[in-house]
Structures are given as C-alpha cells and as structure tokens.
Write a protein that holds these residues in place. Structure first.
Motif, PDB file in Angstrom:
ATOM      1  N   ASN A 115     -34.006 -10.097 -13.791  1.00  0.00           N
ATOM      2  CA  ASN A 115     -32.958 -11.111 -13.866  1.00  0.00           C
ATOM      3  C   ASN A 115     -32.320 -11.049 -15.248  1.00  0.00           C
ATOM      4  OD1 ASN A 115     -33.376 -12.059 -11.299  1.00  0.00           O
ATOM      5  ND2 ASN A 115     -34.882 -13.575 -11.942  1.00  0.00           N
ATOM      6  N   VAL A 116     -31.009 -10.879 -15.270  1.00  0.00           N
ATOM      7  CA  VAL A 116     -30.267 -10.767 -16.522  1.00  0.00           C
ATOM      8  C   VAL A 116     -29.329 -11.958 -16.624  1.00  0.00           C
ATOM      9  CG1 VAL A 116     -28.654  -9.354 -17.836  1.00  0.00           C
ATOM     10  CG2 VAL A 116     -30.377  -8.257 -16.405  1.00  0.00           C
ATOM     11  N   LYS A 117     -29.361 -12.636 -17.773  1.00  0.00           N
ATOM     12  CA  LYS A 117     -28.472 -13.770 -17.996  1.00  0.00           C
ATOM     13  C   LYS A 117     -27.176 -13.281 -18.639  1.00  0.00           C
ATOM     14  CE  LYS A 117     -31.954 -17.334 -18.483  1.00  0.00           C
ATOM     15  NZ  LYS A 117     -32.515 -18.379 -19.347  1.00  0.00           N
ATOM     16  N   GLU A 118     -26.069 -13.779 -18.116  1.00  0.00           N
ATOM     17  CA  GLU A 118     -24.757 -13.433 -18.649  1.00  0.00           C
ATOM     18  C   GLU A 118     -24.044 -14.709 -19.074  1.00  0.00           C
ATOM     19  OE1 GLU A 118     -22.865 -11.620 -15.300  1.00  0.00           O
ATOM     20  OE2 GLU A 118     -23.319  -9.611 -16.023  1.00  0.00           O
ATOM     21  N   LYS A 119     -23.335 -14.627 -20.183  1.00  0.00           N
ATOM     22  CA  LYS A 119     -22.467 -15.724 -20.602  1.00  0.00           C
ATOM     23  C   LYS A 119     -21.048 -15.372 -20.184  1.00  0.00           C
ATOM     24  CE  LYS A 119     -24.614 -17.838 -24.601  1.00  0.00           C
ATOM     25  NZ  LYS A 119     -24.469 -18.108 -26.034  1.00  0.00           N
ATOM     26  N   VAL A 120     -20.437 -16.278 -19.451  1.00  0.00           N
ATOM     27  CA  VAL A 120     -19.076 -16.068 -18.977  1.00  0.00           C
ATOM     28  C   VAL A 120     -18.227 -17.226 -19.484  1.00  0.00           C
ATOM     29  CG1 VAL A 120     -17.608 -15.858 -16.948  1.00  0.00           C
ATOM     30  CG2 VAL A 120     -19.892 -14.890 -16.915  1.00  0.00           C
ATOM     31  N   SER A 121     -17.120 -16.899 -20.150  1.00  0.00           N
ATOM     32  CA  SER A 121     -16.206 -17.966 -20.570  1.00  0.00           C
ATOM     33  C   SER A 121     -15.116 -18.091 -19.510  1.00  0.00           C
ATOM     34  CB  SER A 121     -15.607 -17.674 -21.937  1.00  0.00           C
ATOM     35  OG  SER A 121     -14.857 -16.496 -21.904  1.00  0.00           O
ATOM     36  N   GLN A 122     -14.927 -19.299 -19.046  1.00  0.00           N
ATOM     37  CA  GLN A 122     -13.973 -19.572 -17.986  1.00  0.00           C
ATOM     38  C   GLN A 122     -12.846 -20.430 -18.556  1.00  0.00           C
ATOM     39  OE1 GLN A 122     -15.328 -22.186 -14.845  1.00  0.00           O
ATOM     40  NE2 GLN A 122     -14.371 -20.866 -13.324  1.00  0.00           N
ATOM     41  N   HIS A 123     -11.622 -19.934 -18.446  1.00  0.00           N
ATOM     42  CA  HIS A 123     -10.445 -20.646 -18.930  1.00  0.00           C
ATOM     43  C   HIS A 123      -9.598 -21.039 -17.723  1.00  0.00           C
ATOM     44  CE1 HIS A 123     -11.478 -19.187 -22.900  1.00  0.00           C
ATOM     45  NE2 HIS A 123     -11.514 -17.956 -22.412  1.00  0.00           N
ATOM     46  N   ILE A 134      -4.567 -21.439 -12.688  1.00  0.00           N
ATOM     47  CA  ILE A 134      -5.072 -20.079 -12.791  1.00  0.00           C
ATOM     48  C   ILE A 134      -6.378 -20.105 -13.569  1.00  0.00           C
ATOM     49  CG2 ILE A 134      -4.592 -17.816 -13.776  1.00  0.00           C
ATOM     50  CD1 ILE A 134      -1.605 -18.471 -13.211  1.00  0.00           C
ATOM     51  N   THR A 135      -7.368 -19.400 -13.033  1.00  0.00           N
ATOM     52  CA  THR A 135      -8.682 -19.325 -13.675  1.00  0.00           C
ATOM     53  C   THR A 135      -8.899 -17.898 -14.161  1.00  0.00           C
ATOM     54  OG1 THR A 135      -9.502 -21.009 -12.154  1.00  0.00           O
ATOM     55  CG2 THR A 135     -11.137 -19.728 -13.350  1.00  0.00           C
ATOM     56  N   ILE A 136      -9.253 -17.787 -15.434  1.00  0.00           N
ATOM     57  CA  ILE A 136      -9.532 -16.486 -16.031  1.00  0.00           C
ATOM     58  C   ILE A 136     -10.976 -16.508 -16.512  1.00  0.00           C
ATOM     59  CG2 ILE A 136      -8.937 -14.892 -17.896  1.00  0.00           C
ATOM     60  CD1 ILE A 136      -6.112 -16.116 -17.840  1.00  0.00           C
ATOM     61  N   GLU A 137     -11.754 -15.513 -16.097  1.00  0.00           N
ATOM     62  CA  GLU A 137     -13.152 -15.413 -16.503  1.00  0.00           C
ATOM     63  C   GLU A 137     -13.332 -14.130 -17.303  1.00  0.00           C
ATOM     64  OE1 GLU A 137     -15.774 -15.679 -13.183  1.00  0.00           O
ATOM     65  OE2 GLU A 137     -15.363 -17.820 -12.887  1.00  0.00           O
ATOM     66  N   LYS A 138     -14.015 -14.263 -18.438  1.00  0.00           N
ATOM     67  CA  LYS A 138     -14.301 -13.112 -19.295  1.00  0.00           C
ATOM     68  C   LYS A 138     -15.780 -13.116 -19.657  1.00  0.00           C
ATOM     69  CE  LYS A 138      -9.766 -13.058 -21.446  1.00  0.00           C
ATOM     70  NZ  LYS A 138      -9.002 -13.210 -22.677  1.00  0.00           N
ATOM     71  N   ASN A 139     -16.397 -11.947 -19.606  1.00  0.00           N
ATOM     72  CA  ASN A 139     -17.784 -11.824 -20.017  1.00  0.00           C
ATOM     73  C   ASN A 139     -17.852 -11.868 -21.537  1.00  0.00           C
ATOM     74  OD1 ASN A 139     -18.763 -11.613 -17.427  1.00  0.00           O
ATOM     75  ND2 ASN A 139     -18.644  -9.386 -17.408  1.00  0.00           N
ATOM     76  N   ARG A 140     -18.763 -12.690 -22.023  1.00  0.00           N
ATOM     77  CA  ARG A 140     -18.962 -12.786 -23.473  1.00  0.00           C
ATOM     78  C   ARG A 140     -20.074 -11.847 -23.883  1.00  0.00           C
ATOM     79  NH1 ARG A 140     -18.288 -18.642 -25.798  1.00  0.00           N
ATOM     80  NH2 ARG A 140     -19.013 -17.416 -27.525  1.00  0.00           N
ATOM     81  N   LYS A 141     -19.905 -11.242 -25.026  1.00  0.00           N
ATOM     82  CA  LYS A 141     -20.917 -10.321 -25.521  1.00  0.00           C
ATOM     83  C   LYS A 141     -21.912 -11.010 -26.431  1.00  0.00           C
ATOM     84  CE  LYS A 141     -18.054  -6.397 -24.891  1.00  0.00           C
ATOM     85  NZ  LYS A 141     -16.803  -5.896 -25.216  1.00  0.00           N
TER      86      LYS A 141
END
Length: 142
Positions: A115-123, A134-141
């Motif tokens: 199981n890998v946790k990802e942080k996603v920023s949703q605008h 409009i929803t924009i999702e970007k993976n945070r590093k």
C-alpha cells in the motif's frame, strides 16, 4: 474601477464551437506572448549572465521574469471547457491522501503487494465565462 464578481452570481451557460475556437486562438496567442517567449528569454539571459557576469543583464531579467509570472498564473487559470484565458476563479484547494496498491516482483519472481500513500492536491475552480466548475488534481511529490 472594475467590481469583483461574486461566485454565486456566475451562471452556467452553453458556449458554442465558434466561441471555443476563438477563445482557444486568443489563449494560444496570449500563452505565446506572456508565457513561452518570456520563459525562453529568461533562460537565454540566465545563460548569458553566467558566462559574462554583467550585472546590467539582471534588470531585463527581472522585468521579463515579472511578465513570465503573470503569464504562468493566467495560463494555469485557462478554462478547459470554453478555453478562455485567465477565466477561472479558484473556489477550494484541498490536499487528499490516497492509498493505492502497487504490485512488485522481486528477483525470484515472487509478487508482493504494497500500500502506497499518495498526496494529491485538488483545486476546484469556477469559470467566469461558461460558469462550469472544473476540478484539477495534481500529484504532490513532497
């Protein structure tokens, strides 16, 4: 003086294909003038400054970088539905933690799931032209 637009007063409307094409054409021209050309000029001035160490190059570098910042911000606010340049108003920003299962195979051919946790920023933004959310999702590093 221009009055601020209330988000509740923005109404959804249908945008025709002709208007979309016109908006896309204007957006491409604005992107070229305010984003792409200043970015390439900044890179070129930076390389020239490294080799010459001429401090007078920092003045046009700063001015062009300022133009580039406005172009970058407006480019991020381009509506994906009606293609209008700088028409999104950001309503909400969230950071979401998601867990996804990834499978890996080791050297012996054994598969393991992790199981890998990802942080996603949703605008979430609303367009001032067509009124759609409009929803924009970007993976945070980080």
């Amino acid at each position: 003086m221009k009055k601020a637009i209330s988000i509740n007063k923005i109404k959804e409307r249908n945008v025709g294909e002709k208007e979309k094409q016109l908006n896309e054409k204007k957006s491409k021209i604005n992107k070229l003038i305010m984003y792409t050309i200043p970015l390439s000029t900044i890179i070129l001035l930076g390389i020239i400054y490294i080799f010459t160490n001429n401090n007078y190059l920092l003045i046009p570098f700063g001015i062009i970088f300022f133009i580039f910042l406005f172009g970058w911000d407006a480019n991020q606010r381009t509506c994906s539905e009606c293609k209008k340049w700088n028409s999104l108003v950001w309503i909400d920003n969230k950071i979401i933690l998601r867990t996804t299962k990834k499978q890996k195979t080791n050297a012996f051919g054994k598969r393991t799931t992790k199981n890998v946790k990802e942080k996603v920023s949703q605008h979430i933004g609303k367009c001032t032209n067509c009124g759609k959310e409009i929803t924009i999702e970007k993976n945070r590093k980080i």
